[in-house]
Motif scaffolding. Structure first.
Motif, PDB file in Angstrom:
ATOM      1  N   GLU A   1       0.354  -1.237  -0.054  1.00  0.00           N
ATOM      2  CA  GLU A   1       0.005   0.489  -0.513  1.00  0.00           C
ATOM      3  C   GLU A   1       1.055   1.352   0.277  1.00  0.00           C
ATOM      4  OE1 GLU A   1      -2.687   0.400   3.263  1.00  0.00           O
ATOM      5  OE2 GLU A   1      -4.025   1.927   2.265  1.00  0.00           O
ATOM      6  N   SER A   2       0.284   2.691  -0.828  1.00  0.00           N
ATOM      7  CA  SER A   2      -0.470   2.078  -1.772  1.00  0.00           C
ATOM      8  C   SER A   2      -0.080   2.290  -2.985  1.00  0.00           C
ATOM      9  CB  SER A   2      -1.347   3.936  -1.804  1.00  0.00           C
ATOM     10  OG  SER A   2      -0.572   4.773  -1.729  1.00  0.00           O
ATOM     11  N   ARG A   3       1.379   2.954  -3.343  1.00  0.00           N
ATOM     12  CA  ARG A   3       1.797   3.191  -4.957  1.00  0.00           C
ATOM     13  C   ARG A   3       2.128   1.585  -5.589  1.00  0.00           C
ATOM     14  NH1 ARG A   3       6.503   7.104  -3.365  1.00  0.00           N
ATOM     15  NH2 ARG A   3       5.093   6.895  -2.072  1.00  0.00           N
TER      16      ARG A   3
ATOM     17  N   LYS B   1      -1.479  -0.987   5.040  1.00  0.00           N
ATOM     18  CA  LYS B   1      -1.737  -0.143   6.116  1.00  0.00           C
ATOM     19  C   LYS B   1      -2.361  -0.192   7.411  1.00  0.00           C
ATOM     20  CE  LYS B   1       1.487   3.340   3.985  1.00  0.00           C
ATOM     21  NZ  LYS B   1       1.149   4.033   3.259  1.00  0.00           N
TER      22      LYS B   1
ATOM     23  N   LEU C   1      11.140   3.221  10.973  1.00  0.00           N
ATOM     24  CA  LEU C   1      10.980   4.035   8.940  1.00  0.00           C
ATOM     25  C   LEU C   1      12.247   4.863   8.997  1.00  0.00           C
ATOM     26  CD1 LEU C   1       7.665   4.412   7.977  1.00  0.00           C
ATOM     27  CD2 LEU C   1       9.287   3.247   7.063  1.00  0.00           C
TER      28      LEU C   1
ATOM     29  N   ASP D   1       6.669  -2.907  -5.503  1.00  0.00           N
ATOM     30  CA  ASP D   1       6.120  -1.599  -4.856  1.00  0.00           C
ATOM     31  C   ASP D   1       6.821  -0.705  -6.067  1.00  0.00           C
ATOM     32  OD1 ASP D   1       5.283  -0.166  -3.113  1.00  0.00           O
ATOM     33  OD2 ASP D   1       6.700  -0.497  -1.725  1.00  0.00           O
ATOM     34  N   ASP D   2       6.841   1.263  -5.899  1.00  0.00           N
ATOM     35  CA  ASP D   2       7.216   1.869  -6.992  1.00  0.00           C
ATOM     36  C   ASP D   2       8.518   1.861  -6.607  1.00  0.00           C
ATOM     37  OD1 ASP D   2       6.528   2.953  -4.865  1.00  0.00           O
ATOM     38  OD2 ASP D   2       6.212   5.184  -5.044  1.00  0.00           O
ATOM     39  N   VAL D   3       9.035   2.008  -4.810  1.00  0.00           N
ATOM     40  CA  VAL D   3      10.594   2.514  -4.290  1.00  0.00           C
ATOM     41  C   VAL D   3      10.733   1.167  -3.483  1.00  0.00           C
ATOM     42  CG1 VAL D   3      11.453   4.539  -3.174  1.00  0.00           C
ATOM     43  CG2 VAL D   3      10.063   5.270  -5.017  1.00  0.00           C
ATOM     44  N   LEU D   4      12.206   1.583  -3.386  1.00  0.00           N
ATOM     45  CA  LEU D   4      12.498   0.603  -2.162  1.00  0.00           C
ATOM     46  C   LEU D   4      14.030   1.589  -1.528  1.00  0.00           C
ATOM     47  CD1 LEU D   4      13.846  -1.676  -0.406  1.00  0.00           C
ATOM     48  CD2 LEU D   4      15.538  -2.340  -2.169  1.00  0.00           C
ATOM     49  N   ALA D   5      13.376   2.271  -0.356  1.00  0.00           N
ATOM     50  CA  ALA D   5      14.245   3.181   0.379  1.00  0.00           C
ATOM     51  C   ALA D   5      14.869   2.412   1.017  1.00  0.00           C
ATOM     52  CB  ALA D   5      13.735   4.630   0.876  1.00  0.00           C
ATOM     53  N   THR D   6      14.330   2.464   2.189  1.00  0.00           N
ATOM     54  CA  THR D   6      14.956   2.005   3.658  1.00  0.00           C
ATOM     55  C   THR D   6      15.101   0.304   4.293  1.00  0.00           C
ATOM     56  OG1 THR D   6      13.567   2.433   5.298  1.00  0.00           O
ATOM     57  CG2 THR D   6      15.166   3.946   5.090  1.00  0.00           C
ATOM     58  N   GLY D   7      13.935  -0.167   2.784  1.00  0.00           N
ATOM     59  CA  GLY D   7      13.471  -1.677   3.120  1.00  0.00           C
ATOM     60  C   GLY D   7      12.728  -2.229   3.935  1.00  0.00           C
ATOM     61  N   GLY D   8      12.774  -1.223   4.916  1.00  0.00           N
ATOM     62  CA  GLY D   8      11.320  -1.243   5.972  1.00  0.00           C
ATOM     63  C   GLY D   8       9.945  -2.217   5.792  1.00  0.00           C
ATOM     64  N   THR D   9       9.486  -1.486   4.636  1.00  0.00           N
ATOM     65  CA  THR D   9       7.952  -1.769   4.361  1.00  0.00           C
ATOM     66  C   THR D   9       8.632  -3.286   3.398  1.00  0.00           C
ATOM     67  OG1 THR D   9       7.817   0.748   3.327  1.00  0.00           O
ATOM     68  CG2 THR D   9       6.076  -0.981   2.693  1.00  0.00           C
TER      69      THR D   9
END
Ligand code: PRP
Ligand code: ADE
Length: 181
Positions: A67-69, A90, A105, A129-137
């Motif tokens: 969620e959501s992108r 979420k 996060l 998903d659209d973006v991998l940032a910290t990887g938490g999600t």
């Protein structure tokens, strides 16, 4: 941008040319990667989904959108591959029973949940998903799918933000990014 995408260079260019980079959103110091121009372009969106489906067709039994992108990408991808769509949401948005995981996060914390009855035992699941940032999600999604009895085979994202360390946080997991910054 760095090279070495596992996807064809046309797909990399497609994402790169349709991205908006928005400074200081949603908080000061964050450079937000906005995929809305990409999904608003019917031809680009279609080609991208077909390209991603081509890579994983026959190798997965379900797609899990985050969620959501991740939902925007996951639903057409699932249809294109002829598999079902799982929703990792979420906290507090899915009617139970759910499995949930709390995680940290960059700033603050979050919770993701999944309805375990939507996952078949041993089902191979592609996380999108659209973006991998910290990887938490994404890490939370892998854990939830496993707790529900599924086998999360890999994460696919359009954009990986290398310096935020998501790949390290997901150590031991397979990660494919169309575009890496
Ligand atoms: O790798 P991480 O540090 O976990 O960050 C990546 C997550 O952050 C964004 O979602 P966001 O929470 O902004 O939700 P949204 O898609 O509903 O806007 C993005 O779409 C990923 O799901
Ligand atoms: N910089 C960023 N752009 C878009 N989505 C994000 N999620 C986490 N960080 C992000």
């Amino acid at each position: 941008m760095s090279s070495q995408s596992v996807f064809p260079s046309d797909a990399v260019s497609l994402v790169e040319s349709h991205l908006r980079e928005v400074p200081d959103f949603p908080a000061p110091g964050v450079l937000f990667r906005d995929i809305t121009p990409l999904i608003a372009d019917p031809q680009a969106f279609k080609v991208l989904i077909e390209t991603i489906a081509e890579r994983y067709r026959g190798q997965v039994d379900a797609v899990a959108g985050l969620e959501s992108r991740g939902f925007i990408l996951g639903a057409p991808l699932a249809i294109e591959m002829g598999v079902g769509m799982l929703t990792v949401r979420k906290g507090g948005r899915l009617p139970g029973p759910v499995v949930g995981v709390d995680y940290d996060l960059e700033y603050g914390s979050a919770r993701m949940e999944l309805q375990p009855f939507t996952v078949a035992d041993g089902q191979r699941v592609l996380v999108i998903d659209d973006v991998l940032a910290t990887g938490g999600t994404a890490n939370a999604a892998f854990e939830l799918i496993e707790r529900a009895g599924g086998v999360p085979t890999r994460l696919c994202v359009l954009i990986e933000l290398r310096e935020l360390g998501g790949r390290e946080r997901l150590a031991g997991r397979e990660v494919d990014a169309v575009l890496t910054y």
